[in-house]
Design a protein around this motif. Structure first.
Motif, PDB file in Angstrom:
ATOM      1  N   HIS A  64       0.820  -1.316  -0.077  1.00  0.00           N
ATOM      2  CA  HIS A  64      -0.031   0.030   0.059  1.00  0.00           C
ATOM      3  C   HIS A  64       0.848   1.328   0.110  1.00  0.00           C
ATOM      4  O   HIS A  64       0.379   2.320  -0.826  1.00  0.00           O
ATOM      5  CB  HIS A  64      -1.025  -0.093   1.418  1.00  0.00           C
ATOM      6  CG  HIS A  64      -2.230  -0.945   0.988  1.00  0.00           C
ATOM      7  ND1 HIS A  64      -2.182  -2.241   0.459  1.00  0.00           N
ATOM      8  CD2 HIS A  64      -3.463  -0.352   0.752  1.00  0.00           C
ATOM      9  CE1 HIS A  64      -3.316  -2.561   0.514  1.00  0.00           C
ATOM     10  NE2 HIS A  64      -4.116  -1.599   0.617  1.00  0.00           N
ATOM     11  N   VAL A  98       1.068  -5.794  -5.686  1.00  0.00           N
ATOM     12  CA  VAL A  98      -0.268  -5.837  -5.064  1.00  0.00           C
ATOM     13  C   VAL A  98      -0.430  -7.148  -4.587  1.00  0.00           C
ATOM     14  O   VAL A  98      -0.440  -7.951  -5.325  1.00  0.00           O
ATOM     15  CB  VAL A  98      -1.385  -5.163  -5.741  1.00  0.00           C
ATOM     16  CG1 VAL A  98      -2.483  -5.098  -4.919  1.00  0.00           C
ATOM     17  CG2 VAL A  98      -0.983  -3.878  -6.368  1.00  0.00           C
ATOM     18  N   HIS A 100      -3.191  -9.027  -4.176  1.00  0.00           N
ATOM     19  CA  HIS A 100      -4.183  -9.656  -4.954  1.00  0.00           C
ATOM     20  C   HIS A 100      -3.762 -10.378  -6.238  1.00  0.00           C
ATOM     21  O   HIS A 100      -4.051 -11.203  -6.730  1.00  0.00           O
ATOM     22  CB  HIS A 100      -5.485  -9.017  -5.029  1.00  0.00           C
ATOM     23  CG  HIS A 100      -5.894  -8.474  -3.624  1.00  0.00           C
ATOM     24  ND1 HIS A 100      -6.109  -9.186  -2.683  1.00  0.00           N
ATOM     25  CD2 HIS A 100      -6.068  -7.201  -3.436  1.00  0.00           C
ATOM     26  CE1 HIS A 100      -6.465  -8.279  -1.600  1.00  0.00           C
ATOM     27  NE2 HIS A 100      -6.196  -7.125  -2.050  1.00  0.00           N
ATOM     28  N   ASP A 118      -7.630  -7.468   4.051  1.00  0.00           N
ATOM     29  CA  ASP A 118      -7.709  -6.538   2.793  1.00  0.00           C
ATOM     30  C   ASP A 118      -9.140  -6.762   2.052  1.00  0.00           C
ATOM     31  O   ASP A 118      -9.308  -7.804   1.785  1.00  0.00           O
ATOM     32  CB  ASP A 118      -6.490  -6.713   1.722  1.00  0.00           C
ATOM     33  CG  ASP A 118      -6.737  -5.422   0.942  1.00  0.00           C
ATOM     34  OD1 ASP A 118      -6.131  -4.346   1.201  1.00  0.00           O
ATOM     35  OD2 ASP A 118      -7.550  -5.373   0.019  1.00  0.00           O
ATOM     36  N   HIS A 120     -10.388  -6.543  -0.914  1.00  0.00           N
ATOM     37  CA  HIS A 120     -10.227  -7.106  -2.146  1.00  0.00           C
ATOM     38  C   HIS A 120      -9.629  -8.370  -2.262  1.00  0.00           C
ATOM     39  O   HIS A 120      -9.569  -8.941  -3.684  1.00  0.00           O
ATOM     40  CB  HIS A 120      -9.442  -5.965  -3.103  1.00  0.00           C
ATOM     41  CG  HIS A 120     -10.469  -4.771  -3.277  1.00  0.00           C
ATOM     42  ND1 HIS A 120     -10.069  -3.589  -2.573  1.00  0.00           N
ATOM     43  CD2 HIS A 120     -11.667  -4.503  -3.838  1.00  0.00           C
ATOM     44  CE1 HIS A 120     -11.021  -2.613  -2.814  1.00  0.00           C
ATOM     45  NE2 HIS A 120     -12.121  -3.252  -3.581  1.00  0.00           N
ATOM     46  N   THR A 295      -3.428  -0.883 -10.222  1.00  0.00           N
ATOM     47  CA  THR A 295      -4.191  -1.468  -9.079  1.00  0.00           C
ATOM     48  C   THR A 295      -4.585  -2.950  -9.334  1.00  0.00           C
ATOM     49  O   THR A 295      -4.243  -3.810 -10.260  1.00  0.00           O
ATOM     50  CB  THR A 295      -5.655  -0.595  -8.799  1.00  0.00           C
ATOM     51  OG1 THR A 295      -6.513  -1.256  -9.666  1.00  0.00           O
ATOM     52  CG2 THR A 295      -5.519   0.766  -8.375  1.00  0.00           C
ATOM     53  N   CYS A 296      -5.096  -3.526  -8.144  1.00  0.00           N
ATOM     54  CA  CYS A 296      -5.400  -4.927  -8.160  1.00  0.00           C
ATOM     55  C   CYS A 296      -6.787  -5.226  -8.908  1.00  0.00           C
ATOM     56  O   CYS A 296      -7.045  -6.352  -9.387  1.00  0.00           O
ATOM     57  CB  CYS A 296      -5.825  -5.314  -6.730  1.00  0.00           C
ATOM     58  SG  CYS A 296      -7.233  -4.450  -6.069  1.00  0.00           S
ATOM     59  N   CYS A 356       0.224  -0.577  -4.890  1.00  0.00           N
ATOM     60  CA  CYS A 356      -1.068   0.113  -4.694  1.00  0.00           C
ATOM     61  C   CYS A 356      -1.172   1.369  -5.725  1.00  0.00           C
ATOM     62  O   CYS A 356      -2.037   1.887  -6.250  1.00  0.00           O
ATOM     63  CB  CYS A 356      -1.674   0.084  -3.540  1.00  0.00           C
ATOM     64  SG  CYS A 356      -1.829  -1.493  -2.653  1.00  0.00           S
ATOM     65  N   CYS A 359      -3.663   4.552  -5.427  1.00  0.00           N
ATOM     66  CA  CYS A 359      -5.006   4.053  -4.951  1.00  0.00           C
ATOM     67  C   CYS A 359      -5.801   4.531  -3.674  1.00  0.00           C
ATOM     68  O   CYS A 359      -6.783   4.820  -3.540  1.00  0.00           O
ATOM     69  CB  CYS A 359      -4.930   2.588  -5.327  1.00  0.00           C
ATOM     70  SG  CYS A 359      -6.910   1.862  -5.039  1.00  0.00           S
ATOM     71  N   VAL A 360      -4.979   4.474  -2.712  1.00  0.00           N
ATOM     72  CA  VAL A 360      -5.472   4.482  -1.234  1.00  0.00           C
ATOM     73  C   VAL A 360      -4.988   5.942  -0.685  1.00  0.00           C
ATOM     74  O   VAL A 360      -5.127   6.347   0.595  1.00  0.00           O
ATOM     75  CB  VAL A 360      -5.142   3.462  -0.522  1.00  0.00           C
ATOM     76  CG1 VAL A 360      -3.575   3.247  -0.141  1.00  0.00           C
ATOM     77  CG2 VAL A 360      -6.134   3.252   0.673  1.00  0.00           C
ATOM     78  N   ASN A 378     -10.887   0.470  -8.049  1.00  0.00           N
ATOM     79  CA  ASN A 378     -12.034  -0.230  -7.729  1.00  0.00           C
ATOM     80  C   ASN A 378     -13.179   0.712  -6.989  1.00  0.00           C
ATOM     81  O   ASN A 378     -14.330   0.242  -6.890  1.00  0.00           O
ATOM     82  CB  ASN A 378     -11.979  -1.722  -7.218  1.00  0.00           C
ATOM     83  CG  ASN A 378     -10.851  -1.440  -5.997  1.00  0.00           C
ATOM     84  OD1 ASN A 378     -10.794  -0.640  -5.258  1.00  0.00           O
ATOM     85  ND2 ASN A 378     -10.068  -2.438  -5.823  1.00  0.00           N
ATOM     86  N   ARG A 384     -10.791   9.098  -0.795  1.00  0.00           N
ATOM     87  CA  ARG A 384      -9.989   8.077  -0.840  1.00  0.00           C
ATOM     88  C   ARG A 384      -8.568   8.078  -1.380  1.00  0.00           C
ATOM     89  O   ARG A 384      -7.650   7.326  -1.088  1.00  0.00           O
ATOM     90  CB  ARG A 384     -10.785   7.056  -2.121  1.00  0.00           C
ATOM     91  CG  ARG A 384     -10.055   5.843  -2.652  1.00  0.00           C
ATOM     92  CD  ARG A 384     -10.330   4.616  -1.653  1.00  0.00           C
ATOM     93  NE  ARG A 384      -9.391   3.509  -2.073  1.00  0.00           N
ATOM     94  CZ  ARG A 384      -9.052   2.592  -1.556  1.00  0.00           C
ATOM     95  NH1 ARG A 384      -9.649   2.289   0.032  1.00  0.00           N
ATOM     96  NH2 ARG A 384      -8.314   1.448  -1.795  1.00  0.00           N
TER      97      ARG A 384
HETATM   98  S1  SF4 Z   1      -7.741  -1.480  -3.810  1.00  0.00           S
HETATM   99 FE1  SF4 Z   1      -5.988  -0.161  -4.148  1.00  0.00          FE
HETATM  100  S2  SF4 Z   1      -5.138  -0.232  -2.168  1.00  0.00           S
HETATM  101 FE2  SF4 Z   1      -6.545  -1.780  -2.070  1.00  0.00          FE
HETATM  102  S3  SF4 Z   1      -5.188  -3.639  -2.731  1.00  0.00           S
HETATM  103 FE3  SF4 Z   1      -6.169  -2.903  -4.481  1.00  0.00          FE
HETATM  104  S4  SF4 Z   1      -4.602  -1.548  -5.252  1.00  0.00           S
HETATM  105 FE4  SF4 Z   1      -4.117  -1.722  -3.232  1.00  0.00          FE
END
Ligand code: SF4
Lengths: 417, 166
Positions: A64, A98, A100, A118, A120, A295-296, A356, A359-360, A378, A384
């Motif tokens: 992250h 990441v 995932h 997490d 996701h 991102t994931c 990531c 993204c966050v 997502n 965010r």
């Molecule tokens: S949603 Fe964004 S912050 Fe969360 S695991 Fe996926 S890439 Fe990383």
């Protein structure tokens, strides 16, 4: 009585026939935490006095905030690294990517029970695993006891029919579904996907659908396994992990949704909820300041290939920043080998280390006040991406790439070669 | 267990980003500091004014978003005794149970106003609005979850029983 995919896997992991609504204790195969949730897991694990981790694999992802932008996070990362030194847990450090995506490449097997601190973690459902997000304390217990408590979910079946038009992708399908049923439309349920459209989707595209199940409130997003799953596992050097996972023909679903994708247009989610979706024809023209591809959800090689096919020989609009973050080291290397980086660099993109990314809202592309970003991630909740005065729009990598060229939300079908 | 407290009102779709914003990611290893920003993006003055025993009442899908357990933890740390909402997001619900923060789903949450005083009977599933003289019923949590809540969270529960007793 016939079982859904969720009921089948959970029955096996609980060692008995389970029914929806029942609370069970289930054996965990794989467990993950990340740098935001992991330090608390370690603290609780130590409080319990556990000595080592029980699941087949327990993995600590530094993704992250990697590389770390500040000392507090560097210290948090060290908590995870030190934990991995004193237990069987594995650390996935800066530059790996990441969680995932790496789980999909290396670890998740059809039929597994994967729990992760997490949300996701549901991404693993795309490979036929019961894969779900929970909290840090749950993961401390999953690590220490090798099992978790779970309520067995009822299942909603989504039958995907028709032929996916050009320029429309799995991201558009799942945004469309969430826009239709709402951000709480599947709360506490397992979503299971079926239908002829699955055959038109690569394994990577399927992962995008499962990844976003939680954005409809779901506990899992399950996709049956088939030849496409097998080929993906083989490509990643683990063909032997394949197992057929599918629902019984007489499985009982709480609801069945039939979705015809034949007339679907690209979809965009407007701020500040994922279900605030519009068709591209009603979305185009919104001026943006930044485009983020990664991102994931959509940072896989297929996504980067799609973006590159649109950006090839073109430049981003001078008023926007284009940030590209491959989801994993493997994706990064492939993109490099295939020459995609040349295209991105020539297009004016900033390419960041796998992870990531922005993204966050921790680093690498935090929005300024009143700025708008079009992202392939997502979720687009207020704040965010690090600034509650910014606005986040969500779309597919194709829509993101086309919009990077024009500086406003753009229909990618205008740029298809 | 009977809980009594005064109400703070929130709307629909309060996400974990409202509760524990990503820009305070670095404070996740310092919960008391993080708690000073609890719900900041939904109501700036909440953290400074909330008092021990207060109750949050919200709309649909409270707690949607990430798995960050820090979200319910800092709500509890700020002194909140329980959350009532029309519905909760799944992971938030689970995390709240695990840390011993009671959650109650009632459809009529809109009828409750800021400042009302409520009495909640968790085991019997009754919410009394003593300010308005109204009473609502809810389905009590399943026994396992209620046991966890009564122990003050799963840490105490597992320390006592050594395992999940289901
Ligand atoms: S949603 Fe964004 S912050 Fe969360 S695991 Fe996926 S890439 Fe990383």
């Amino acid at each position: 009585m016939g079982k859904t995919i969720a009921e089948k896997i959970l029955s096996e992991k609980a060692g008995k026939d389970v029914i929806p609504g029942e609370i069970i204790v289930a054996k965990v195969d794989l467990a993950l935490v990340q740098d935001g949730t992991g330090p608390l897991t370690v603290e609780v694990f130590d409080k319990f006095g556990f000595k080592d981790v029980k699941p087949d694999k327990a993995i600590l992802f530094i993704d992250h905030a990697a590389p770390s932008p500040r000392k507090e996070l560097s210290n948090a990362h060290n908590i995870l690294r030190n934990f991995a030194k004193r237990t069987r847990a594995i650390v996935s450090d800066v530059g790996e990517g990441v969680s995932h995506q790496i789980m999909a490449e290396k670890y998740v097997k059809p039929g597994d029970l994967l729990v992760g601190a997490d949300s996701h973690t549901c991404t693993g459902g795309g490979l036929g695993a019961f894969s779900t997000g929970m909290g840090s304390t749950d993961l401390a217990l999953a690590f220490g006891l090798g099992k978790v408590w779970l309520k067995v979910p009822e299942t909603f079946l989504f039958e995907l029919k028709g032929k996916l038009p050009e320029g429309v992708y799995s991201k558009d399908i799942i945004l469309h579904i969430i826009g239709t049923i709402g951000a709480d439309g599947a709360t506490y349920k397992a979503m299971e996907f079926t239908g002829e459209v699955l055959e038109q989707l690569s394994q990577e595209a399927r992962l995008t659908i499962s990844n976003m199940a939680v954005e409809a409130g779901a506990k899992a997003g399950l996709i049956p396994t088939d030849e496409i799953t097998k080929a993906y596992l083989k490509e990643n050097g683990r063909e032997e992990d394949f197992k057929e996972i599918k629902a019984d023909p007489d499985a009982k679903y709480e609801k069945v949704f039939t979705i015809d994708v034949s007339n679907l247009e690209p979809v965009v989610s407007f701020p500040h909820t994922v279900d605030n979706t519009r068709k591209i024809s009603e979305a185009k023209g919104v001026k943006i300041d930044q485009v983020f591809i990664g991102t994931c959800t959509n940072g896989r090689i297929e996504d980067l290939r799609i973006a590159a096919s649109i950006l090839k020989g073109r430049r981003k609009h001078p008023d926007i920043r284009l940030i590209i973050v491959p989801a994993s080291r493997t994706v990064y290397k492939k993109a490099l080998d295939e020459g995609l980086f040349d295209i991105f660099i020539d297009a004016g993109a900033a390419i960041m280390a796998p992870g990531c990314g922005p993204c966050v809202g921790v680093h690498e592309g935090v929005l300024g006040d009143n700025e708008k970003v079009l992202s392939t991630q997502n979720r687009n909740f207020l704040g965010r991406m690090g600034n509650p005065k910014g606005e986040i729009y969500l779309a597919s990598p194709a829509t993101a790439a086309a919009s990077a060229i024009t500086g406003e939300i753009t229909d990618p079908r205008d740029y298809l070669q | 267990m009977i809980l009594k407290g005064k109400v703070w009102k929130f709307g629909d779709d309060i996400s974990t980003d409202h509760i524990a914003p990503g820009r305070y990611f670095h404070l996740r290893t310092n919960l008391p500091e993080l708690a000073k920003h609890v719900l900041e993006d939904a109501r700036e003055d909440f953290a400074s004014k909330v008092e021990k025993g207060d109750i949050i009442v919200a709309g649909r899908n409270f707690g949607l978003g990430s798995s960050r357990e820090h979200a319910p933890r800092i709500i509890k740390l700020a002194g909140v005794a329980a959350i009532i909402a029309k519905s909760f997001a799944r992971i938030f619900y689970r995390n709240a149970v695990n840390i011993g923060l009671p959650l109650i789903e009632i459809k009529e949450a809109d009828e409750i106003d800021e400042g009302d005083v409520l009495e909640i009977d968790l085991a019997n599933g009754i919410v009394k609005n003593t300010t308005k003289g109204k009473e609502y019923k809810f389905v009590p949590m399943p026994k396992f979850m209620l046991d966890v809540i009564n122990e003050g969270g799963i840490e105490n529960y597992i320390s006592k029983y050594g395992d999940y007793k289901i």
